[in-house]
Design a protein around this motif. Structure first.
Motif, mmCIF file in Angstrom:
data_model
loop_
_atom_site.group_PDB
_atom_site.id
_atom_site.type_symbol
_atom_site.label_atom_id
_atom_site.label_comp_id
_atom_site.label_asym_id
_atom_site.label_seq_id
_atom_site.Cartn_x
_atom_site.Cartn_y
_atom_site.Cartn_z
ATOM 1 N N THR A 194 -0.199 -15.033 -1.842
ATOM 2 C CA THR A 194 -0.535 -14.484 -3.086
ATOM 3 C C THR A 194 -1.308 -13.262 -3.069
ATOM 4 O O THR A 194 -1.050 -12.151 -4.220
ATOM 5 N N ALA A 195 -2.033 -13.184 -2.053
ATOM 6 C CA ALA A 195 -2.824 -11.896 -1.611
ATOM 7 C C ALA A 195 -1.857 -10.674 -1.517
ATOM 8 O O ALA A 195 -1.953 -9.640 -1.995
ATOM 9 N N ARG A 196 -0.767 -10.914 -0.762
ATOM 10 C CA ARG A 196 0.291 -10.109 -0.687
ATOM 11 C C ARG A 196 0.867 -9.466 -1.963
ATOM 12 O O ARG A 196 0.967 -8.478 -2.048
ATOM 13 N N LYS A 197 1.033 -10.626 -2.893
ATOM 14 C CA LYS A 197 1.788 -10.172 -4.030
ATOM 15 C C LYS A 197 0.750 -9.161 -4.937
ATOM 16 O O LYS A 197 1.302 -8.188 -5.474
ATOM 17 N N ARG A 198 -0.515 -9.581 -4.853
ATOM 18 C CA ARG A 198 -1.268 -8.687 -5.688
ATOM 19 C C ARG A 198 -1.703 -7.563 -5.092
ATOM 20 O O ARG A 198 -1.813 -6.537 -5.773
ATOM 21 N N LEU A 199 -1.689 -7.551 -3.606
ATOM 22 C CA LEU A 199 -1.592 -6.234 -3.056
ATOM 23 C C LEU A 199 -0.343 -5.243 -3.232
ATOM 24 O O LEU A 199 -0.408 -3.947 -3.607
ATOM 25 N N ASP A 200 0.984 -5.966 -3.449
ATOM 26 C CA ASP A 200 2.196 -5.224 -3.816
ATOM 27 C C ASP A 200 1.959 -4.564 -5.112
ATOM 28 O O ASP A 200 2.344 -3.560 -5.447
ATOM 29 N N ASN A 201 1.462 -5.451 -6.197
ATOM 30 C CA ASN A 201 1.465 -4.997 -7.634
ATOM 31 C C ASN A 201 0.405 -3.978 -7.536
ATOM 32 O O ASN A 201 0.554 -2.883 -8.297
ATOM 33 N N PHE A 202 -0.756 -4.022 -6.736
ATOM 34 C CA PHE A 202 -1.711 -2.906 -6.647
ATOM 35 C C PHE A 202 -1.256 -1.539 -6.217
ATOM 36 O O PHE A 202 -1.259 -0.538 -6.904
ATOM 37 N N ARG A 203 -0.287 -1.602 -5.179
ATOM 38 C CA ARG A 203 0.423 -0.440 -4.529
ATOM 39 C C ARG A 203 1.277 0.241 -5.605
ATOM 40 O O ARG A 203 1.455 1.546 -5.600
ATOM 41 N N ASN A 204 1.840 -0.731 -6.461
ATOM 42 C CA ASN A 204 2.901 -0.041 -7.430
ATOM 43 C C ASN A 204 2.309 0.486 -8.543
ATOM 44 O O ASN A 204 2.616 1.377 -9.023
ATOM 45 N N ASN A 205 0.738 0.104 -8.929
ATOM 46 C CA ASN A 205 0.081 0.554 -9.836
ATOM 47 C C ASN A 205 -0.355 1.880 -9.432
ATOM 48 O O ASN A 205 -1.126 2.567 -10.125
ATOM 49 N N ILE A 206 -0.683 2.006 -7.860
ATOM 50 C CA ILE A 206 -1.348 3.175 -7.687
ATOM 51 C C ILE A 206 -0.886 4.671 -8.125
ATOM 52 O O ILE A 206 -1.625 5.481 -8.617
ATOM 53 N N LYS A 207 0.422 4.498 -8.148
ATOM 54 C CA LYS A 207 1.221 5.782 -8.699
ATOM 55 C C LYS A 207 0.753 6.000 -9.926
ATOM 56 O O LYS A 207 0.130 7.329 -10.558
ATOM 57 N N ASN A 208 0.659 4.901 -10.937
ATOM 58 C CA ASN A 208 0.239 5.282 -12.355
ATOM 59 C C ASN A 208 -1.315 5.651 -12.502
ATOM 60 O O ASN A 208 -1.733 6.792 -13.300
#
Length: 608
Positions: free
Chosen positions: A516-530
């Protein structure tokens, strides 16, 4: 037959020339015997020490100084250990260190009284012995003067033989004299005895018969001395040897050509026993040195623990267990050398006292903090009780939830009071929520429908565990989103369905090599660009928010871990609370690691 007796005494005296040396050896033996007694006799209780003192007083014994020192050291070692145990028990029960008082010990008063009687007796005995030695000196000087007057001519010597024989017996019966006069006294005695014997005319035929008889007796003594080498009790063999030496000295001479041979044989057998005895005490001394080294190492370990910083109660508890284990190990080690035994114990006790005094001061401060926390929790209890009968369900629910959150921020209190306050607080909250749930029973049908939906989603997730499609991760996420949209379920089923849901998710994430933590981290990394598109300030603000969150989580973890040190798991509630807090600590650590990875992701984006 008269001359046989004369020869016997003439040659017996030649052996008596070394009597002072033998007496000195016997004195050393007696000291060794007492040292053996002290070294081997162990007392495990103060009462045993007192009983030994009473036995000495009742039997009018004259114990050695080593034994008295051993009894005194043992008594106070036990006495101090007992006092420390009482103080420790008092502190562990929550007693105030400043109010602790050392109570009078009746056993110590009895010990001192018995020791006082023994010391007075020893002083009186020493005085009597010195007076007796002085009297013995005067008697022996008078005997020397008599022999001097008797050794004037061969005829006078022969006439005076019977008197001379009686005088010699008197000399043997007179015991110790002052040590500083002994050698000179013996030299004078030997001088005039030899002069007297030089004047005697001995019967040769009778002398030969006497020599043969004496040889038989001394041969038997040699055989007995040689057999002592087989004796397993080394100390007993040594003392038996001294008795044989005494008998050997009392037997008259043998033929001149055999004197050296028989004496060499007896001396060789004696040497074997003496060496074994000497080795025995060397081993004892070696063991005492080994014990000293072990005790020194324990002192160093204890002193090192005293230097370590104790940040919370858990640290104190850990180090306390280490100190107690060291104390238990100390008790298994025997005596150190006499001159160091008391010193090494004082060093160890000082180190232990330093630790436990510091611990008492720490918990004294903590007790004050407990009292402050208790007042805060009492105030929350009163607020909860004031709201327990309210029918304003929404606003009161929010207020009680806020009180519950505030409760969690307050530190620990004493266990007994903490359980009482928690039960009162929880009772007030439960009373309100139970009334609210009863009033809102109309919503139960919807909750049961939600429960069915969640069960359906869980079954679909279980089915995905058996699939191997490429888009399984998207399917899992879709079902997770669907599950999160479902409303509340009946309260009694909440925990069960929650556990079932997360168990299947954990299994899926494990198999998919995601968490779960990794997924949240992946989502966060995807949002960093925005976020980056909104400018550097946006990334900086997000990083500042995360840093603030990071520090808050660290502090919250420290608080929970510190509180864990005060919990007692002897009760069912205690175990439950500890488990809950451990889960919270682990959740906080997982959140902390996730925040840390998000900060690293922002830093990496800034570099790009």
């Amino acid at each position: 037959m008269r001359y046989v007796l004369l020869e016997d005494i003439v040659l017996t005296v030649s052996h008596q020339l070394n009597s002072d040396m033998m007496d000195s050896q016997e004195n050393a033996l007696e000291v060794g015997k007492q040292e053996e007694k002290v070294a081997t006799k162990a007392y495990t209780t103060k009462q045993e020490v007192i009983e030994r003192l009473k036995e000495i007083v009742g039997n009018n014994e004259n114990p050695t100084k080593d034994e008295l020192d051993h009894l005194k050291t043992t008594f106070y070692k036990l006495h101090i250990a007992e006092r420390d145990a009482q103080q420790k028990a008092y502190l562990e029960e929550g007693g105030d260190p400043e109010k602790y008082q050392v109570l009078p010990d009746e056993a110590e008063e009895i010990f001192k009284a018995e020791m006082s009687v023994i010391k007075e007796r020893r002083a009186e005995l020493f005085k009597q012995q010195e007076e007796e030695k002085q009297a013995n000196l005067e008697k022996k000087l008078a005997i020397i003067e008599k022999i001097k007057n008797m050794a004037t001519s061969p005829d006078e010597a022969n006439k005076s033989y019977q008197e001379f024989k009686e005088i010699q017996q008197q000399w043997k019966e007179i015991k110790a004299v002052p040590a500083d006069k002994a050698n000179e006294l013996w030299r004078n005695y030997q001088l005039y005895v030899e002069q007297f014997y030089d004047l005697l005319k001995l019967n040769i035929e009778a002398r030969e018969y006497d020599f043969k008889k004496n040889l038989e007796l001394k041969t038997k003594l040699c055989e007995a001395a040689e057999k002592l080498a087989e004796e397993t009790d080394i100390v007993s063999a040594f003392h038996q040897l001294q008795e044989l030496h005494q008998e050997y000295r009392e037997i008259g001479p043998v033929a001149k050509e055999l004197r050296e041979e028989i004496w060499t044989r007896f001396k060789a057998a004696s040497t074997v026993i003496n060496k074994r005895h000497q080795q025995h005490f060397e081993e004892l001394r070696s063991k005492e040195e080994e014990n000293l080294n072990k005790k020194t190492a324990l002192c160093e370990r204890t002193e090192e623990i005293c230097k370590q910083e104790n940040k919370n109660a858990a640290d104190w508890e850990t180090h306390t267990k280490e100190i107690i284990a060291i104390q238990a190990e100390w008790k298994t080690i025997g005596f150190a050398p006499q001159k160091m035994n008391v010193k090494i114990f004082e060093r160890f006790r000082t180190a232990c006292d330093t630790f436990f005094n510091a611990k008492a001061e720490y918990f004294k401060t903590m007790k004050s903090q407990f009292a402050e926390n208790a007042e805060k929790k009492k105030a929350l209890v009163e607020k909860a009780k004031a709201l327990q009968d309210s029918t304003e369900w929404k606003s009161t629910s929010d207020k009680l939830i806020a009180l519950q959150k505030e409760w969690k921020t307050i530190g620990m209190v004493s266990r007994k009071l903490g359980d009482q306050l928690w039960e009162e607080f929880l009772g007030a909250c439960n009373k309100f929520f139970e009334a609210r749930n009863a009033a809102n029973s109309g919503t139960r049908n919807e909750e049961h429908a939600n429960l069915e939906k969640k069960h359906s989603i869980i079954e679909q997730l279980k089915t995905l565990c058996e699939e191997a499609s490429d888009n399984i991760q998207e399917k899992v996420q879709s079902l997770v989103d669907e599950y999160n949209k479902v409303g509340h379920v009946p309260f009694k089923d909440k925990d069960k369905v929650y556990k079932e849901y997360h168990d299947v998710l954990d299994k899926l994430y494990k198999e998919l090599n995601i968490t779960t933590a990794r997924k949240r981290l992946d989502n966060f990394r995807n949002n960093i660009k925005n976020i980056a598109k909104r400018g550097e300030d946006a990334l900086g603000n997000e990083r500042g928010r995360l840093m603030h969150r990071y520090e808050a989580l660290k502090q919250e973890i420290i608080t929970y871990e510190n509180n864990l040190g005060f919990l007692n798991s002897t009760s069912k509630k205690g175990n439950s609370l500890i488990d809950e807090m451990n889960r919270k600590v682990q959740k906080l650590k997982d959140d902390l690691e996730l925040v840390k990875q998000k900060i690293k992701a922002i830093d990496a984006e800034n570099k790009e």
